[in-house]
Design a protein around this motif. Structure first.
Motif, PDB file in Angstrom:
ATOM      1  N   LYS A 125      29.409   6.555 -31.611  1.00 58.83           N
ATOM      2  CA  LYS A 125      30.045   7.242 -30.479  1.00 58.83           C
ATOM      3  C   LYS A 125      29.132   8.301 -29.863  1.00 58.83           C
ATOM      4  O   LYS A 125      29.546   9.036 -28.977  1.00 58.83           O
ATOM      5  CB  LYS A 125      31.349   7.893 -30.932  1.00 58.83           C
ATOM      6  N   LYS A 126      27.911   8.419 -30.388  1.00 58.84           N
ATOM      7  CA  LYS A 126      26.920   9.395 -29.921  1.00 58.84           C
ATOM      8  C   LYS A 126      27.375  10.842 -30.094  1.00 58.84           C
ATOM      9  O   LYS A 126      26.986  11.736 -29.340  1.00 58.84           O
ATOM     10  CB  LYS A 126      26.523   9.106 -28.479  1.00 58.84           C
ATOM     11  N   TYR A 127      28.203  11.072 -31.104  1.00 65.70           N
ATOM     12  CA  TYR A 127      28.727  12.400 -31.379  1.00 65.70           C
ATOM     13  C   TYR A 127      27.604  13.404 -31.649  1.00 65.70           C
ATOM     14  O   TYR A 127      27.550  14.480 -31.049  1.00 65.70           O
ATOM     15  CB  TYR A 127      29.693  12.328 -32.569  1.00 65.70           C
ATOM     16  N   PHE A 128      26.680  13.045 -32.544  1.00 66.56           N
ATOM     17  CA  PHE A 128      25.604  13.958 -32.913  1.00 66.56           C
ATOM     18  C   PHE A 128      24.620  14.136 -31.757  1.00 66.56           C
ATOM     19  O   PHE A 128      24.093  15.230 -31.550  1.00 66.56           O
ATOM     20  CB  PHE A 128      24.887  13.466 -34.175  1.00 66.56           C
ATOM     21  N   HIS A 129      24.403  13.092 -31.012  1.00 69.32           N
ATOM     22  CA  HIS A 129      23.553  13.168 -29.816  1.00 69.32           C
ATOM     23  C   HIS A 129      24.134  14.180 -28.832  1.00 69.32           C
ATOM     24  O   HIS A 129      23.412  15.005 -28.266  1.00 69.32           O
ATOM     25  CB  HIS A 129      23.437  11.777 -29.186  1.00 69.32           C
ATOM     26  N   ASP A 130      25.447  14.122 -28.635  1.00 67.86           N
ATOM     27  CA  ASP A 130      26.110  15.060 -27.730  1.00 67.86           C
ATOM     28  C   ASP A 130      25.997  16.504 -28.227  1.00 67.86           C
ATOM     29  O   ASP A 130      25.811  17.425 -27.433  1.00 67.86           O
ATOM     30  CB  ASP A 130      27.580  14.692 -27.547  1.00 67.86           C
ATOM     31  N   VAL A 131      26.122  16.704 -29.537  1.00 72.26           N
ATOM     32  CA  VAL A 131      25.965  18.051 -30.107  1.00 72.26           C
ATOM     33  C   VAL A 131      24.580  18.594 -29.745  1.00 72.26           C
ATOM     34  O   VAL A 131      24.437  19.733 -29.280  1.00 72.26           O
ATOM     35  CB  VAL A 131      26.149  18.032 -31.643  1.00 72.26           C
ATOM     36  N   ALA A 132      23.560  17.766 -29.926  1.00 71.66           N
ATOM     37  CA  ALA A 132      22.185  18.204 -29.657  1.00 71.66           C
ATOM     38  C   ALA A 132      21.939  18.396 -28.161  1.00 71.66           C
ATOM     39  O   ALA A 132      21.354  19.404 -27.752  1.00 71.66           O
ATOM     40  CB  ALA A 132      21.195  17.195 -30.233  1.00 71.66           C
TER      41      ALA A 132
END
Length: 146
Positions: free
Chosen positions: A62-69
C-alpha cells in the motif's frame, strides 16, 4: 541475556521487553526508507511469526512506508501497558499504546492496541530473548482527539 528456559524469574521482564521492543521497531518510524527497512526487516521480523511478515507486506504494497518518508512524517510509539496471561501457553498478550505522528508543526495521535501470543523459541543472534510473537494483529489504530 540468559536463555529463557533458565530465566524463570525473568520471564515477565523478557516477555514484556520483547513486546515493547517489537512495537518500538515496527511502529516508530522516521522519514527514512532505509532505516525503516533495517528496523523492520533486519530486526522486528525476527521477533514475530508469519503474521508480522504478512502485515509488513500489506503495508509495503500500500506504499505506507513510502508515504511516511515522502511526506516527512515522524511516528513515535508511546506504550501505555502490556497485559500478558502467564497462566496460558503460548502466553496471550494485549499491548496498549499510542502513536504520535509529527506532521510538520502539528502532532496527531492514534490509538494503538494489538494482540498476539508469545511462544518460546530457540535463541539466535537475531532473537536473543528466545521468544517469538505469534498470531499478531492490530486491534485498533484509530485517530484520537486531543
Amino acid at each position: 541475556m540468559a536463555p529463557l528456559r533458565d530465566a524463570g524469574e525473568n520471564l515477565e521482564i523478557l516477555c514484556e521487553g520483547h513486546v515493547r521492543n517489537f512495537h518500538e521497531l515496527f511502529f516508530s518510524l522516521e522519514p527514512d526508507l532505509d532505516l525503516i527497512k533495517r528496523n523492520i526487516e533486519g530486526r522486528a521480523l525476527f521477533m514475530i511469526d508469519w503474521s508480522g511478515n504478512r502485515l509488513y507486506a500489506r503495508l509495503v504494497e500500500k506504499k505506507y512506508f513510502h508515504d511516511v518518508a515522502m511526506r516527512n512524517y515522524r511516528y513515535f510509539m508511546e506504550p501505555d501497558s502490556i497485559q500478558i496471561d502467564y497462566a496460558t501457553y503460548p502466553f496471550p498478550f494485549t499491548f496498549y499504546g499510542k502513536q504520535a505522528i509529527e506532521k510538520g508543526r502539528s502532532t496527531t495521535y492514534r490509538n494503538l492496541v494489538t494482540k498476539g501470543s508469545l511462544k518460546k523459541t530457540g535463541i539466535t543472534p537475531n532473537n536473543l530473548n528466545g521468544i517469538k510473537i505469534i498470531d499478531f494483529e492490530v486491534v485498533d489504530n484509530s485517530d484520537l482527539k486531543r
